[in-house]
Write an enzyme that holds these catalytic residues in place. Structure first.
Site, PDB file in Angstrom:
ATOM      1  N   PHE A 133       0.882  -1.160   0.000  1.00 27.86           N
ATOM      2  CA  PHE A 133       0.000   0.000   0.000  1.00 27.86           C
ATOM      3  C   PHE A 133       0.925   1.215   0.000  1.00 27.86           C
ATOM      4  O   PHE A 133       1.924   1.250   0.734  1.00 27.86           O
ATOM      5  CB  PHE A 133      -0.900  -0.014   1.240  1.00 27.86           C
ATOM      6  CG  PHE A 133      -1.886   1.119   1.238  1.00 27.86           C
ATOM      7  CD1 PHE A 133      -3.021   1.067   0.453  1.00 27.86           C
ATOM      8  CD2 PHE A 133      -1.654   2.254   1.997  1.00 27.86           C
ATOM      9  CE1 PHE A 133      -3.913   2.125   0.422  1.00 27.86           C
ATOM     10  CE2 PHE A 133      -2.546   3.320   1.973  1.00 27.86           C
ATOM     11  CZ  PHE A 133      -3.685   3.254   1.185  1.00 27.86           C
ATOM     12  N   ASP A 164       2.708  -4.741   8.520  1.00 23.67           N
ATOM     13  CA  ASP A 164       1.500  -3.943   8.352  1.00 23.67           C
ATOM     14  C   ASP A 164       0.320  -4.916   8.329  1.00 23.67           C
ATOM     15  O   ASP A 164       0.199  -5.733   7.404  1.00 23.67           O
ATOM     16  CB  ASP A 164       1.586  -3.148   7.043  1.00 23.67           C
ATOM     17  CG  ASP A 164       0.352  -2.294   6.812  1.00 23.67           C
ATOM     18  OD1 ASP A 164      -0.738  -2.641   7.329  1.00 23.67           O
ATOM     19  OD2 ASP A 164       0.456  -1.284   6.087  1.00 23.67           O
ATOM     20  N   TYR A 166     -10.071   0.972  11.461  1.00 20.13           N
ATOM     21  CA  TYR A 166     -11.368   1.232  10.810  1.00 20.13           C
ATOM     22  C   TYR A 166     -11.762   0.226   9.735  1.00 20.13           C
ATOM     23  O   TYR A 166     -12.784   0.396   9.101  1.00 20.13           O
ATOM     24  CB  TYR A 166     -11.416   2.651  10.235  1.00 20.13           C
ATOM     25  CG  TYR A 166     -10.296   3.041   9.313  1.00 20.13           C
ATOM     26  CD1 TYR A 166     -10.300   2.658   7.986  1.00 20.13           C
ATOM     27  CD2 TYR A 166      -9.252   3.832   9.771  1.00 20.13           C
ATOM     28  CE1 TYR A 166      -9.267   3.039   7.142  1.00 20.13           C
ATOM     29  CE2 TYR A 166      -8.213   4.210   8.935  1.00 20.13           C
ATOM     30  CZ  TYR A 166      -8.224   3.807   7.615  1.00 20.13           C
ATOM     31  OH  TYR A 166      -7.212   4.180   6.789  1.00 20.13           O
ATOM     32  N   LYS A 167     -10.937  -0.789   9.543  1.00 20.14           N
ATOM     33  CA  LYS A 167     -11.312  -1.805   8.555  1.00 20.14           C
ATOM     34  C   LYS A 167     -12.024  -2.953   9.280  1.00 20.14           C
ATOM     35  O   LYS A 167     -13.165  -2.789   9.710  1.00 20.14           O
ATOM     36  CB  LYS A 167     -10.065  -2.258   7.798  1.00 20.14           C
ATOM     37  CG  LYS A 167      -9.407  -1.125   7.000  1.00 20.14           C
ATOM     38  CD  LYS A 167      -8.148  -1.616   6.271  1.00 20.14           C
ATOM     39  CE  LYS A 167      -7.371  -0.465   5.653  1.00 20.14           C
ATOM     40  NZ  LYS A 167      -8.027   0.076   4.455  1.00 20.14           N
ATOM     41  N   ARG A 200     -12.691  -4.754  -5.885  1.00 22.30           N
ATOM     42  CA  ARG A 200     -12.374  -5.399  -4.609  1.00 22.30           C
ATOM     43  C   ARG A 200     -13.651  -5.718  -3.841  1.00 22.30           C
ATOM     44  O   ARG A 200     -14.523  -4.855  -3.698  1.00 22.30           O
ATOM     45  CB  ARG A 200     -11.514  -4.475  -3.719  1.00 22.30           C
ATOM     46  CG  ARG A 200     -10.129  -4.213  -4.227  1.00 22.30           C
ATOM     47  CD  ARG A 200      -9.218  -3.667  -3.108  1.00 22.30           C
ATOM     48  NE  ARG A 200      -9.877  -2.641  -2.289  1.00 22.30           N
ATOM     49  CZ  ARG A 200      -9.350  -2.117  -1.192  1.00 22.30           C
ATOM     50  NH1 ARG A 200      -8.154  -2.534  -0.752  1.00 22.30           N
ATOM     51  NH2 ARG A 200      -9.986  -1.188  -0.513  1.00 22.30           N
TER      52      ARG A 200
END
Lengths: 440, 440
Positions: free
Chosen positions: B162, B231, B256-257, B405
């Site tokens: 990312f 990560d 927040y995922k 996705r």
């Protein structure tokens, strides 16, 4: 310690470590009560109090955590239920989440004398100080210098700074090959020299409430070829700040003190327009990329204040702050300043009248032009005194070793509150000193 | 591109840039519908769905922003009204605000296989990556090395990372005198060498959903004398993570995922117990001081994970995350993993059955042990396809240039949702391709 006296008719006087017990305070005089009522009746900001959730407490800690603006609970409930709960991911575009850091920044901008496009909100004050200092050092590195000029290898820091500024400055210096030199604020303008890269200074001292000379120190820094980074934590929202006019290079400030954004609200970062092109962040997260959704392997900074962003912004706190800033709509910051000075004048006057001479000393300058929006008093047993004040509904805070801090937030503090605070302080001091004549 | 096939009876097959229009999808077969119903009926996690606020939308973007846990609105309202509105500054102690970063960290810890005292919550993922990388470089610097050993002057970074990880790694390298070398994950274990200080890798690839070999790469880093920083943004809460057991040195992850903490919720930082004494933060804010309220001029780090704190924590978002984490009470992460794999298996099977062969290709590995909790499909016109999916109530997201996705969050995604998503995808693909036979 710079002990000063109040502007009132009687000096507060220096704290005496050998003070002896006095009689219980008889309460405020009818004259002071009448003065408070008259001042409140004439206060053009009195109606702003309705914009906050308040109770019977005299809350004089808005310089640490601002009171809750009445519009925030409803707005936050809507953000949670509708924007997060129903729209979910779509809110990044449809609810304007993505652009909130710049939008809220532009809402802060007028309070710090900045034209639009120079303020971005996000991260903590400490993190923003790191961005600002490293970027400032890099700006000075990137400038052409005369052939024989010394390397600008030092960062000057207000010697009495709020600690985090000093800690972060030390890290920024270590990571950019500079050294930190702490200098008392009174000597800072003279200390800036050809080896100075950056000056980091506090606009208002967090402990004493002293207001420092932002334009003068900034000008001195510039004359020496250095940059000035200002910490506005204790001035933004408390008094007029004129970053554009006064030439400040970078500045950071707090969202949860006089801006009332809520506990740990995101901080703000000001990057003067002329420096934005050279602003080279040590925290180049994807939110500051020119094309964040290109997901490019190589970093390319966005233009403008957005360059100060890092990662995904904290939306709940950011939007609470945005709503909190609505209390400033239609408010003249010059009026806020006038009331702030009147409140602190009146508090010092009430203390001088109610508290027997010699019981407390003021750390806060008596001169209006050197005073922020708080009063710091020293007294023996200060921690115990503050505990009693809080128990009796007067909330300030204690700072080691012997400081009582009282913050005056003109949007919701009345002269009646101020008188009551002084009266309760007098009561508590009389009782505490009666039990512990030598302080403690 | 590593194109792979599904585990289902029919391959999804590679995307064909010359695909031609096909008939409109006839909807799911009765067999698939019966399978979905049976799988849902047997799902031991099915009741967890009640812990979230959901509607008719099939929400497959929990890998980007988790759905709202039902307990959050009430708790946040209480935090605002009672803790901020009434107690105000007293809440730093009385409501436990001050210790929230460690307390919420200990709540995240079991989800990432960490014993208590090693996880702290606060700041964004990007900021935490900076702390972790710089601290890791300094740990390797501080170790004794053989006389002729080369300087550990490189940071290896997952080449498909990312983007923010790569940008921040470049800054960390620049500020510590190192260089960044991007290496494909498949080659990372072999690439680590005597000059490697730190390896920064993603546990699950944000784009393809590929699950990488955390224990293997960590062990390879250790054999070479380097540290491994992970990560976990796309694995924490999606599948079992075993940081302690697998020897990870430092790790960061997102609130927040899959942890459902709300938009821009604070991230977390894991500092392995054995490294805490040497953890030397580049962001030594006052919250990480051994005695923050001493307001000391000199920095002295606290012991433990608190050393990873910086400035005042963002309380509203922090406490929203704390409440969101309650949905994990009593949940077995192994069951989550089993359901996650069953969901992605089933999705690939439904897509293979509903979508004519050759219309989409899967970027996500078919092998269960290499798959995270999302499916990434490539197809021509992917941006338009995702727009149509969202319009029809199936929410995933689009990543350039041609990736759809779909994130599967086992706590609230059903097999019925999964079938519907595949069916609507088939419909949309048929219509879009009918209009634009060559894609676009």
């Amino acid at each position: 310690m710079s002990e000063t006296t109040s502007d009132g008719p009687r000096p507060v006087g220096p704290a005496s470590p050998t003070a002896t017990a006095g009689p219980v305070s008889p309460g405020p005089s009818p004259e002071l009560a009448a003065r408070a009522a008259a001042l409140d009746a004439a206060d053009p900001l009195a109606d702003r109090r309705k914009a906050f959730v308040l109770d019977d407490t005299v809350y004089l800690d808005g310089n640490s955590l601002g009171a809750l603006p009445a519009a925030v609970p409803g707005r936050l409930a809507e953000v949670v239920a509708r924007e997060w709960g129903e729209l979910r991911i779509r809110s990044w575009t449809e609810s304007g989440w993505w652009t909130a850091p710049e939008r809220v920044g532009d809402r802060v901008a007028p309070l710090v004398g900045a034209a639009p496009g120079q303020v971005v909100v996000g991260d903590s004050t400490s993190v923003n100080i790191f961005k600002a200092l490293v970027a400032a050092v890099r700006i000075t590195e990137g400038r052409e210098a005369p052939a024989n000029a010394p390397v600008r290898d030092e960062i000057l820091v207000d010697a009495a700074t709020f600690p985090t500024d000093g800690y972060i400055a030390a890290s920024a210096a270590r990571m950019t090959g500079r050294t930190v030199r702490p200098v008392p604020m009174a000597e800072l303008a003279d200390a800036v020299g050809p080896r100075t890269a950056v000056v980091l200074a506090n606009h208002v001292d967090y402990r004493t409430g002293e207001l420092h000379d932002l334009p003068g120190i900034t000008a001195a820094a510039h004359r020496a070829g250095a940059l000035a980074v200002w910490d506005l934590c204790h001035s933004a929202g408390a008094l007029p700040v004129r970053l554009d006019e006064d030439g400040a290079d970078l500045a950071v400030g707090c969202g949860y003190k006089y801006l009332n954004g809520g506990p740990g609200a995101p901080a703000f970062l000001y990057v003067r327009a002329e420096h934005q092109g050279a602003f080279d962040s040590p925290l180049p997260g994807w939110n500051s990329h020119a094309e964040p959704f290109a997901m490019a392997a190589a970093y390319a900074p966005a233009e403008g204040a957005v360059r100060g962003r890092v990662g995904t912004p904290d939306i709940l706190s950011m939007l609470a702050l945005e709503t909190a800033l609505e209390v400033w709509d239609g408010v003249d910051i010059e009026q806020v300043r006038e009331k702030s000075l009147a409140l602190t004048d009146f508090f010092l006057e009430c203390v001088a009248e109610s508290v027997p001479a010699g019981r407390v000393g003021s750390l806060t300058p008596a001169e209006r032009e050197r005073r922020g929006s708080q009063v710091a008093l020293r007294c023996p047993g200060a921690e115990r005194v503050m505990g009693e004040l809080i128990r009796r509904g007067v909330v300030g805070d204690f700072r080691r070793p012997d400081v009582l801090r009282f913050g005056f937030t003109p949007l919701y503090t009345s002269f009646g509150d101020t008188l009551r605070a002084a009266s309760v302080l007098a009561e508590v001091l009389a009782e505490v000193l009666a039990e512990h004549p030598a302080g403690g």
